[in-house]
Design an enzyme around this catalytic site. Structure first.
Site, short mmCIF file in Angstrom:
data_model
loop_
_atom_site.label_atom_id
_atom_site.label_comp_id
_atom_site.label_asym_id
_atom_site.label_seq_id
_atom_site.Cartn_x
_atom_site.Cartn_y
_atom_site.Cartn_z
N ILE A 180 0.85 -1.19 0.00
CA ILE A 180 0.00 0.00 0.00
C ILE A 180 0.89 1.24 0.00
O ILE A 180 1.79 1.36 0.83
CB ILE A 180 -0.99 -0.04 1.18
CG1 ILE A 180 -1.97 -1.19 0.92
CG2 ILE A 180 -1.74 1.29 1.33
CD1 ILE A 180 -3.04 -1.37 1.95
N HIS A 227 -6.76 -3.23 -11.47
CA HIS A 227 -7.34 -4.17 -10.52
C HIS A 227 -8.05 -5.27 -11.32
O HIS A 227 -8.77 -4.97 -12.27
CB HIS A 227 -8.34 -3.45 -9.61
CG HIS A 227 -8.89 -4.33 -8.55
ND1 HIS A 227 -8.17 -4.67 -7.42
CD2 HIS A 227 -10.08 -4.97 -8.45
CE1 HIS A 227 -8.90 -5.48 -6.67
NE2 HIS A 227 -10.07 -5.68 -7.27
N ASP A 277 -8.46 1.00 -3.93
CA ASP A 277 -9.30 0.73 -5.11
C ASP A 277 -10.52 1.64 -5.18
O ASP A 277 -11.57 1.25 -5.70
CB ASP A 277 -9.76 -0.74 -5.14
CG ASP A 277 -8.59 -1.71 -5.21
OD1 ASP A 277 -7.57 -1.37 -5.84
OD2 ASP A 277 -8.69 -2.81 -4.65
N GLU A 325 -6.34 -7.29 -19.12
CA GLU A 325 -5.49 -6.29 -18.43
C GLU A 325 -4.39 -5.82 -19.37
O GLU A 325 -4.09 -4.63 -19.47
CB GLU A 325 -4.84 -6.90 -17.18
CG GLU A 325 -5.80 -7.21 -16.06
CD GLU A 325 -5.06 -7.70 -14.82
OE1 GLU A 325 -3.99 -7.18 -14.50
OE2 GLU A 325 -5.58 -8.61 -14.15
C1 GRF Z 1 -2.65 -8.34 -11.91
O1 GRF Z 1 -3.75 -9.20 -11.89
C2 GRF Z 1 -3.07 -6.95 -11.47
O2 GRF Z 1 -4.37 -6.64 -11.83
C3 GRF Z 1 -2.97 -7.04 -9.99
O3 GRF Z 1 -1.86 -7.87 -9.75
C4 GRF Z 1 -1.63 -8.73 -10.85
C5 GRF Z 1 -0.21 -8.49 -11.27
O4 GRF Z 1 0.23 -9.31 -12.28
N1 GRF Z 1 -2.96 -5.75 -9.38
P1 GRF Z 1 1.61 -9.01 -13.03
O5 GRF Z 1 2.69 -8.83 -11.96
O6 GRF Z 1 1.46 -7.77 -13.86
O7 GRF Z 1 1.87 -10.23 -13.86
#
Ligand code: GRF
Length: 198
Positions: free
Chosen positions: A93, A110, A152, A181
């Site tokens: 954090i 997230h 968040d 993502e």
């Molecule tokens: C991802 O799922 C992101 O959303 C979350 O942590 C994970 C990190 O994955 N906050 P990486 O280290 O980018 O592979």
């Protein structure tokens, strides 16, 4: 040109997506100038080194006091001239002082559709377990600003949805969410830096 600092803690697949997007020219007005990790020896640091990006480690064990950790993080970000700070799997954090200093220039990704399944304790596989336990029909990913009011809780910048399948495991859902993502995070960086002058 916007200098981007990426904060990581682990595998760094989102960092890799950002590096690849920069190399592909997706955000011509921005460049990743620093990767800051909360843990030593993680794969994300290897990815940064391979891409020739300077790295630094600021771990909670070395800076147990919030104030000292904030000073160290702020010094690293200021030293890199960061104009945008990107939390990409940063599992620590951030001290409030850092959130305030970079308000409006600090974003996170997230692995769920905020405001569902966010906040303290919702990270990693726990998020995907919560989605399955709630019986949600869909999940996804959210890019949002980080504010100093909570975890968040900041304004949403982008979301992408994926279906939850009948026999999903948390791991299978995580993999499906990670794919989106890797698309929306670089797009958000492109959008946020589009107006910067070269
Ligand atoms: C991802 O799922 C992101 O959303 C979350 O942590 C994970 C990190 O994955 N906050 P990486 O280290 O980018 O592979």
């Amino acid at each position: 040109m916007v200098n981007v600092a990426v904060l990581v803690s682990g595998g760094g697949t989102n960092l890799q997506a950002l590096i690849d997007a920069e190399h592909a020219g997706l955000f011509p007005n921005a460049r990743i100038v620093l990767v800051l990790s909360s843990r030593a020896g993680v794969k994300a640091l290897e990815r940064a080194e391979e891409a020739g990006i300077p790295t630094t480690v600021i771990a909670k064990d070395d800076y147990p006091e919030d104030e000292a950790r904030a000073d160290a993080i702020l010094a690293a970000l200021e030293g890199a001239g960061a104009g945008l700070v990107v939390l990409a799997g940063y599992m620590s954090i951030l001290p409030v002082r850092v959130c305030r200093a970079y308000a409006g220039r600090l974003i996170n990704i997230h692995p769920a559709l905020l405001p569902r399944h966010g906040g303290v304790g919702y990270y990693g596989l726990r998020v995907h377990k919560a989605v399955l336990e709630a019986g949600d029909a869909e999940s996804g990913a959210t890019v949002h600003f980080v504010d100093d009011r909570g975890v968040d809780s900041g304004e949403i910048i982008a979301q992408a949805r994926v279906p939850v399948l009948p026999d999903d495991t948390p791991e299978a859902l995580q993999a499906r969410v990670l794919e989106v993502e890797h698309r929306i995070f670089p797009e958000a960086v492109a959008r946020l830096t589009a107006k910067a002058t070269q």
